[in-house]
Design a protein around this motif. Structure first.
Motif, short mmCIF file in Angstrom:
data_model
loop_
_atom_site.label_atom_id
_atom_site.label_comp_id
_atom_site.label_asym_id
_atom_site.label_seq_id
_atom_site.Cartn_x
_atom_site.Cartn_y
_atom_site.Cartn_z
N UNK A 129 37.22 51.05 32.92
CA UNK A 129 36.58 50.03 33.76
C UNK A 129 35.94 50.71 34.96
N UNK A 130 34.64 50.49 35.14
CA UNK A 130 33.91 51.07 36.26
C UNK A 130 34.44 50.51 37.58
N UNK A 131 34.64 51.39 38.56
CA UNK A 131 35.11 50.99 39.87
C UNK A 131 34.01 51.17 40.91
N UNK A 132 33.43 52.39 40.97
CA UNK A 132 32.39 52.67 41.96
C UNK A 132 31.71 54.01 41.65
N UNK A 133 30.60 54.24 42.32
CA UNK A 133 29.95 55.54 42.30
C UNK A 133 30.22 56.18 43.65
N UNK A 134 30.60 57.46 43.64
CA UNK A 134 30.99 58.12 44.88
C UNK A 134 30.61 59.59 44.82
N UNK A 135 30.41 60.20 45.97
CA UNK A 135 30.22 61.64 46.07
C UNK A 135 31.57 62.22 46.46
N UNK A 136 32.11 63.06 45.58
CA UNK A 136 33.48 63.53 45.74
C UNK A 136 33.49 65.06 45.87
N UNK A 137 34.22 65.59 46.86
CA UNK A 137 34.34 67.05 46.99
C UNK A 137 34.98 67.65 45.74
N UNK A 138 34.48 68.81 45.35
CA UNK A 138 35.02 69.48 44.16
C UNK A 138 36.51 69.78 44.30
N UNK A 139 36.97 70.00 45.52
CA UNK A 139 38.39 70.30 45.74
C UNK A 139 39.29 69.15 45.30
N UNK A 140 38.73 67.94 45.17
CA UNK A 140 39.52 66.78 44.75
C UNK A 140 39.41 66.51 43.24
N UNK A 141 38.63 67.31 42.54
CA UNK A 141 38.41 67.10 41.11
C UNK A 141 39.23 68.08 40.29
N UNK A 142 39.94 67.57 39.30
CA UNK A 142 40.75 68.39 38.41
C UNK A 142 40.13 68.33 37.01
N UNK A 143 39.96 69.48 36.36
CA UNK A 143 39.44 69.45 34.98
C UNK A 143 40.37 68.64 34.08
N UNK A 144 39.80 68.08 33.02
CA UNK A 144 40.62 67.31 32.08
C UNK A 144 41.62 68.27 31.42
N UNK A 145 42.91 67.94 31.46
CA UNK A 145 43.92 68.83 30.87
C UNK A 145 43.69 69.00 29.36
#
Length: 195
Positions: A5-21
């Motif tokens: 379910x779509x929540x929002x579009x956002x610009x997110x710092x890479x430090x907060x992104x984890x690759x899919x395990x």
């Protein structure tokens, strides 16, 4: 199982992104970075928020890696577009901290796996209309940021020529055709009157 379910579009710092395990796809990060530098980030990552400041990348893991490979700050690179020099599409040749445009979704673990799997697999299942592809590629001034090379275009054109040659039926001697003889008393339909 829930749908994403779509929540929002956002610009997110890479430090907060984890690759899919366990992401099984191995993409061409260099080609993606070249595209980003030329074209900018034209497609959002799809991420799942798992904590207030932590997201897991469901789709776009290699784009994330390419942005990380670029790194922070001004890379100093420019791209030539026609006769114009333009700044890098990632950093804009300005001070920059790695961020990515993301579509944030909610879903359960099962759906997250399904989204990751189909994002990787769907590209493998498609085919190309070689003629349409050749026309698209040949219509560009240069192939920078497309993922295609001049050698790829040459190979594609050769394959199209070979396929066309295989489809042509062998030339056979065709009997010469002559106009049928006029039938006595038949009506003239040519619109001319006899002299």
């Amino acid at each position: 199982m829930t749908q994403a379910t779509y929540v929002r579009t956002d610009t997110i710092p890479l430090a907060q992104l984890t690759p899919f395990p366990g992401n099984a796809k191995r993409g061409d990060v260099g080609a993606i970075l070249t595209s980003l530098a030329r074209n900018g980030q034209y497609r959002s990552l799809v991420v799942r928020q798992v904590e207030p400041d932590r997201y897991v990348v469901l789709a776009g893991n290699h784009t994330t890696q390419a942005i990380a490979a670029h790194g922070p700050g001004d890379c100093g690179m420019t791209v030539k577009v026609g006769d114009e020099e333009r700044p890098c599409g990632v950093c804009g040749n300005e001070p920059w901290e790695p961020v990515a445009r993301c579509e944030v979704v909610t879903c359960d673990d099962d759906t997250a796996k399904r989204v990751n799997l189909v994002d990787n697999r769907a590209a493998d299942l498609g085919t190309y209309d070689d003629q349409a592809l050749a026309e698209l590629i040949a219509g560009l001034d240069d192939l920078g940021g497309t993922g295609w090379t001049d050698e790829d275009l040459g190979d594609l054109l050769t394959a199209i020529e070979e396929a066309a040659a295989e489809e042509e039926p062998p030339e056979e001697e065709q009997p010469a055709t002559t106009a049928p003889a006029a039938t006595p008393g038949a009506q003239d339909t040519t619109g001319t009157s006899p002299a």
